[in-house]
Structure formats: structure tokens, C-alpha cells
Design a protein around this motif. Sequence first.
Motif, PDB file in Angstrom:
ATOM      1  N   ASP A 244       2.670  12.208   5.586  1.00  0.00           N
ATOM      2  CA  ASP A 244       2.488  12.540   4.250  1.00  0.00           C
ATOM      3  C   ASP A 244       2.189  11.116   3.440  1.00  0.00           C
ATOM      4  O   ASP A 244       2.097  11.236   2.276  1.00  0.00           O
ATOM      5  CB  ASP A 244       4.105  12.973   4.038  1.00  0.00           C
ATOM      6  CG  ASP A 244       5.214  12.014   4.056  1.00  0.00           C
ATOM      7  OD1 ASP A 244       5.138  11.433   5.155  1.00  0.00           O
ATOM      8  OD2 ASP A 244       5.732  11.759   3.227  1.00  0.00           O
ATOM      9  N   ARG A 245       2.246  10.070   4.202  1.00  0.00           N
ATOM     10  CA  ARG A 245       1.685   8.824   3.421  1.00  0.00           C
ATOM     11  C   ARG A 245       0.366   8.449   4.006  1.00  0.00           C
ATOM     12  O   ARG A 245      -0.036   7.541   3.540  1.00  0.00           O
ATOM     13  CB  ARG A 245       2.790   7.690   3.641  1.00  0.00           C
ATOM     14  CG  ARG A 245       4.059   7.890   2.853  1.00  0.00           C
ATOM     15  CD  ARG A 245       4.750   6.638   2.621  1.00  0.00           C
ATOM     16  NE  ARG A 245       6.093   6.988   2.749  1.00  0.00           N
ATOM     17  CZ  ARG A 245       7.033   5.954   2.720  1.00  0.00           C
ATOM     18  NH1 ARG A 245       6.702   4.781   2.639  1.00  0.00           N
ATOM     19  NH2 ARG A 245       8.186   6.265   2.988  1.00  0.00           N
ATOM     20  N   ASP A 246      -0.439   9.207   4.669  1.00  0.00           N
ATOM     21  CA  ASP A 246      -1.596   8.942   5.137  1.00  0.00           C
ATOM     22  C   ASP A 246      -2.499   8.930   3.814  1.00  0.00           C
ATOM     23  O   ASP A 246      -2.418   9.666   2.901  1.00  0.00           O
ATOM     24  CB  ASP A 246      -2.128  10.048   6.051  1.00  0.00           C
ATOM     25  CG  ASP A 246      -1.765   9.858   7.127  1.00  0.00           C
ATOM     26  OD1 ASP A 246      -0.818   8.969   7.689  1.00  0.00           O
ATOM     27  OD2 ASP A 246      -2.106  10.787   8.121  1.00  0.00           O
ATOM     28  N   TRP A 247      -3.443   8.093   3.755  1.00  0.00           N
ATOM     29  CA  TRP A 247      -4.420   7.937   2.705  1.00  0.00           C
ATOM     30  C   TRP A 247      -6.010   7.285   2.927  1.00  0.00           C
ATOM     31  O   TRP A 247      -5.875   6.916   3.989  1.00  0.00           O
ATOM     32  CB  TRP A 247      -3.786   7.191   1.443  1.00  0.00           C
ATOM     33  CG  TRP A 247      -3.479   5.676   2.013  1.00  0.00           C
ATOM     34  CD1 TRP A 247      -2.610   5.253   2.924  1.00  0.00           C
ATOM     35  CD2 TRP A 247      -3.963   4.538   1.168  1.00  0.00           C
ATOM     36  NE1 TRP A 247      -2.766   3.907   2.856  1.00  0.00           N
ATOM     37  CE2 TRP A 247      -3.643   3.448   1.925  1.00  0.00           C
ATOM     38  CE3 TRP A 247      -5.070   4.273   0.414  1.00  0.00           C
ATOM     39  CZ2 TRP A 247      -3.995   2.098   1.669  1.00  0.00           C
ATOM     40  CZ3 TRP A 247      -5.445   2.982   0.158  1.00  0.00           C
ATOM     41  CH2 TRP A 247      -4.950   1.882   0.648  1.00  0.00           C
ATOM     42  N   SER A 248      -6.470   7.465   1.823  1.00  0.00           N
ATOM     43  CA  SER A 248      -8.116   6.896   2.158  1.00  0.00           C
ATOM     44  C   SER A 248      -8.439   6.049   0.824  1.00  0.00           C
ATOM     45  O   SER A 248      -8.567   6.378  -0.183  1.00  0.00           O
ATOM     46  CB  SER A 248      -9.189   8.241   1.966  1.00  0.00           C
ATOM     47  OG  SER A 248      -8.888   8.945   3.253  1.00  0.00           O
ATOM     48  N   PRO A 249      -8.720   4.629   1.293  1.00  0.00           N
ATOM     49  CA  PRO A 249      -9.217   4.020   0.192  1.00  0.00           C
ATOM     50  C   PRO A 249     -10.493   4.133  -0.230  1.00  0.00           C
ATOM     51  O   PRO A 249     -11.068   3.624  -1.267  1.00  0.00           O
ATOM     52  CB  PRO A 249      -8.846   2.711   1.085  1.00  0.00           C
ATOM     53  CG  PRO A 249      -9.079   2.866   2.342  1.00  0.00           C
ATOM     54  CD  PRO A 249      -8.415   4.010   2.694  1.00  0.00           C
TER      55      PRO A 249
ATOM     56  N   GLU B 203       0.753  -1.389   0.098  1.00  0.00           N
ATOM     57  CA  GLU B 203      -0.135   0.020  -0.046  1.00  0.00           C
ATOM     58  C   GLU B 203       0.892   1.259   0.053  1.00  0.00           C
ATOM     59  O   GLU B 203       0.744   2.197  -0.797  1.00  0.00           O
ATOM     60  CB  GLU B 203      -0.957  -0.082   1.080  1.00  0.00           C
ATOM     61  CG  GLU B 203      -2.021  -1.135   1.226  1.00  0.00           C
ATOM     62  CD  GLU B 203      -2.957  -1.057   2.274  1.00  0.00           C
ATOM     63  OE1 GLU B 203      -3.936  -1.443   2.488  1.00  0.00           O
ATOM     64  OE2 GLU B 203      -2.648  -0.596   3.707  1.00  0.00           O
ATOM     65  N   ILE B 204       1.820   1.277   0.891  1.00  0.00           N
ATOM     66  CA  ILE B 204       2.736   2.494   0.846  1.00  0.00           C
ATOM     67  C   ILE B 204       4.036   2.292   0.971  1.00  0.00           C
ATOM     68  O   ILE B 204       4.923   3.188   0.939  1.00  0.00           O
ATOM     69  CB  ILE B 204       2.190   3.432   2.469  1.00  0.00           C
ATOM     70  CG1 ILE B 204       2.733   2.632   3.555  1.00  0.00           C
ATOM     71  CG2 ILE B 204       0.971   3.909   2.350  1.00  0.00           C
ATOM     72  CD1 ILE B 204       2.794   3.229   4.626  1.00  0.00           C
TER      73      ILE B 204
ATOM     74  N   SER C 140       0.206   1.044   7.332  1.00  0.00           N
ATOM     75  CA  SER C 140      -0.952   1.727   7.307  1.00  0.00           C
ATOM     76  C   SER C 140      -1.777   1.155   8.261  1.00  0.00           C
ATOM     77  O   SER C 140      -2.162  -0.036   8.459  1.00  0.00           O
ATOM     78  CB  SER C 140      -1.740   1.966   5.876  1.00  0.00           C
ATOM     79  OG  SER C 140      -0.964   2.450   5.002  1.00  0.00           O
TER      80      SER C 140
ATOM     81  N   LYS D  76     -10.158   7.035   6.648  1.00  0.00           N
ATOM     82  CA  LYS D  76      -8.777   7.393   6.571  1.00  0.00           C
ATOM     83  C   LYS D  76      -7.629   6.346   7.279  1.00  0.00           C
ATOM     84  O   LYS D  76      -7.964   5.846   8.242  1.00  0.00           O
ATOM     85  CB  LYS D  76      -8.526   8.752   7.540  1.00  0.00           C
ATOM     86  CG  LYS D  76      -7.183   9.420   7.305  1.00  0.00           C
ATOM     87  CD  LYS D  76      -7.101  10.620   8.160  1.00  0.00           C
ATOM     88  CE  LYS D  76      -5.718  11.145   7.861  1.00  0.00           C
ATOM     89  NZ  LYS D  76      -5.473  12.425   8.957  1.00  0.00           N
TER      90      LYS D  76
END
Length: 166
Positions: A146-151, A78-79, A124, A156
Motif C-alpha cells: 500500500d506504500r509502493d510508489w513511483s517517483p 519518502e514513506i 523504499s 516503481k
Amino acid sequence: MADLIIRPATEADLPVIGAVTVEAYREDGFVGDHDDYAKVLADSESRFRDAELLVAQDESGTVLGSVTVVRPGTPYAEISRPGELEFRMLAVTAAARGRGVGETLVRAVIDKAREAGATHVVLSSSEKMLAAHRLYERMGFTRLPDRDWSPLPGFKLVAYAYGLPV
């Protein structure tokens, strides 16, 4: 935890790994019976094929938890970036919680990262998984905002990293 054994999963472990993973996420209220993500969590066969699964078992052979170890650019990544190792789907049975199983599994991932020459271990986590965040922070993981994200909209995921000396 002296009686805890961490080892690579075998094909024979796959049904229990899927069940343990779904149970752990359901126990904490992170998936329901009919959530699409519950199907992903249950699919240990795909994780076994496309990543590396580690299991924690007691001396009697009972599986107490598992974790999925992921390399960058693979289907479960993912990251992670080149030179990093990622882990996902850390799960411990309700009966084994508070016994150091999760921490021991994370330490095994860190050891694998060292062996692979990785610079960081990354992950994550749902912003709602506060107990997991406490574990990661206690172990020395730091936030990677800076690598937080929302699938999905309204869901979140927050990122963490553990730096390894080179």
C-alpha cells in the motif's frame, strides 16, 4: 563481521560516502554516469545536514558502506509516518560485498529505531534491487504494497517495513 565498526559519519567522511554510494548504485546498474539520481547519491553533504549518516568501516578506517537514516517529515523522508524510522541509500563497496556490511548497517538502523521508540523501520527500494529485497526479507522485513510508489513514470519503488515490539 568482527572487524566492522559502525559509527556516525563525520564531515571528513562525506566525499568517500558520496563516492561509495554512487559506486554501489552504478555497480548494480541502477544509475549511469549522467543520471540526475547519481547527483543526489553523491550529495552526502545534504544528507549529512538533513538526515543522519552512518558508516561502516574496517579496523584500518576504510569506509566499506553507508546508510542514510531519516525521520518522518524531514527532507529525505519518502514513506515514513510518525513513529517510524526510515532508511535510504544503503550502499556497500563492491570489494566489501558478501561480508555482512549491508546487514550490519541495517541492524544499526533497527537499533536506532528501538532507541528512538519507533514502532517500525520502513524503506523504499527499486523493484529491480532483488539482492537488497532478499536481505530485507531474510532480516524479517515484510512488504508494504500500500506504500509502493513511483517517483518517475515507469520507475516503481516497493516498500518494506520491520516491526519493532513496543
